[in-house]
Design a protein around this motif. Structure first.
Motif, mmCIF file in Angstrom:
data_model
loop_
_atom_site.group_PDB
_atom_site.id
_atom_site.type_symbol
_atom_site.label_atom_id
_atom_site.label_comp_id
_atom_site.label_asym_id
_atom_site.label_seq_id
_atom_site.Cartn_x
_atom_site.Cartn_y
_atom_site.Cartn_z
ATOM 1 N N ARG A 203 0.886 8.798 6.283
ATOM 2 C CA ARG A 203 1.954 8.763 5.400
ATOM 3 C C ARG A 203 3.068 9.817 5.728
ATOM 4 N N ASN A 211 3.053 4.938 -0.381
ATOM 5 C CA ASN A 211 1.885 4.138 0.207
ATOM 6 C C ASN A 211 1.617 4.784 1.364
ATOM 7 N N TRP A 212 0.276 4.650 1.819
ATOM 8 C CA TRP A 212 -0.249 4.988 3.285
ATOM 9 C C TRP A 212 -0.379 3.647 3.875
#
Length: 221
Positions: A203, A211-212
């Motif tokens: 990220r 969000n990753w």
């Protein structure tokens, strides 16, 4: 006689006006040409001269990352948290578990729309290639995750603006491969198997997107 009174009144008013001007100058001061102009709040601030250096942001100052200096997992997680105070290992692992199940099931179903926002470009391309190869062979994959037994962070690092966290997943799964006729060619529908996956998520800590993305998948050596 009347004109005389008018002239006297004009002189008196002129004296009063001169006195007021003098008082105003003594209170407000005179412009010498060296005063700084008042900033206009509705205009952009002037550009900084080349010899003015902005202070580094707190994230960079609190969590420097030196690739040549290995750090412990605990220290790496502290660095990520210092750079991104919203990062919490427990919360991250909860999200990683959910992402793991979504990705595994979407891959089996050939659901590229679900996969797209969860994967990096390289991983997405590899997944799509595998899905297309499966489809061209007339095969289907059925996957069911009975349970995720363990999900542990095993690696972490802060690389510039990118935080990378690696998770080891241990799950019980049923994976069935069927041919074009619907016959099972691999797997047992009644016998779950233990599957160990090692996934790395990334990220950009400066981005607004919380969000990753999955950037690497591998299995233990």
């Amino acid at each position: 006689m009347g004109e005389g009174f008018v002239f006297i009144e004009i002189v008196i008013f002129a004296m009063i006006a001169a006195f007021l001007v003098y008082r105003l100058r003594s209170v407000l001061g005179r412009r010498t040409g060296e005063e700084r102009p008042r900033p206009n709040p509705f205009t952009a601030p002037p550009a900084r001269p080349d010899n003015v250096v902005a202070m580094p942001p707190r994230a960079a100052a609190d969590a420097p990352y030196a690739p040549d200096e290995p750090v412990s997992l605990a220290e790496a997680l502290k660095q990520i948290h210092a750079a991104d105070p919203t990062f919490d290992e427990k919360t991250f692992l909860q999200g990683a578990r959910g992402a793991f199940q979504m990705v595994v099931e979407a891959f089996a179903a050939g659901d590229t729309a679900t996969l797209r926002p969860l994967l990096s470009d390289d991983v997405y391309d590899n997944f799509v290639q595998a899905i297309r190869h499966r489809q061209s062979a007339g095969e289907t994959l059925e996957t069911r995750i009975d349970r995720i037994r363990d999900a542990d962070v095993i690696e972490a690092r802060l690389d510039g603006r990118d935080a990378l966290v690696t998770v080891k997943f241990v799950s019980d799964q049923i994976n069935l491969v069927r041919n074009a006729a619907g016959e099972i060619t691999d797997g047992d529908p009644k016998q779950p198997v233990e599957v160990v996956d090692i996934w790395t998520f990334r990220r950009n800590i400066r981005a607004r997107d919380p969000n990753w993305a999955l950037v690497e998948t591998r299995t233990p050596n």
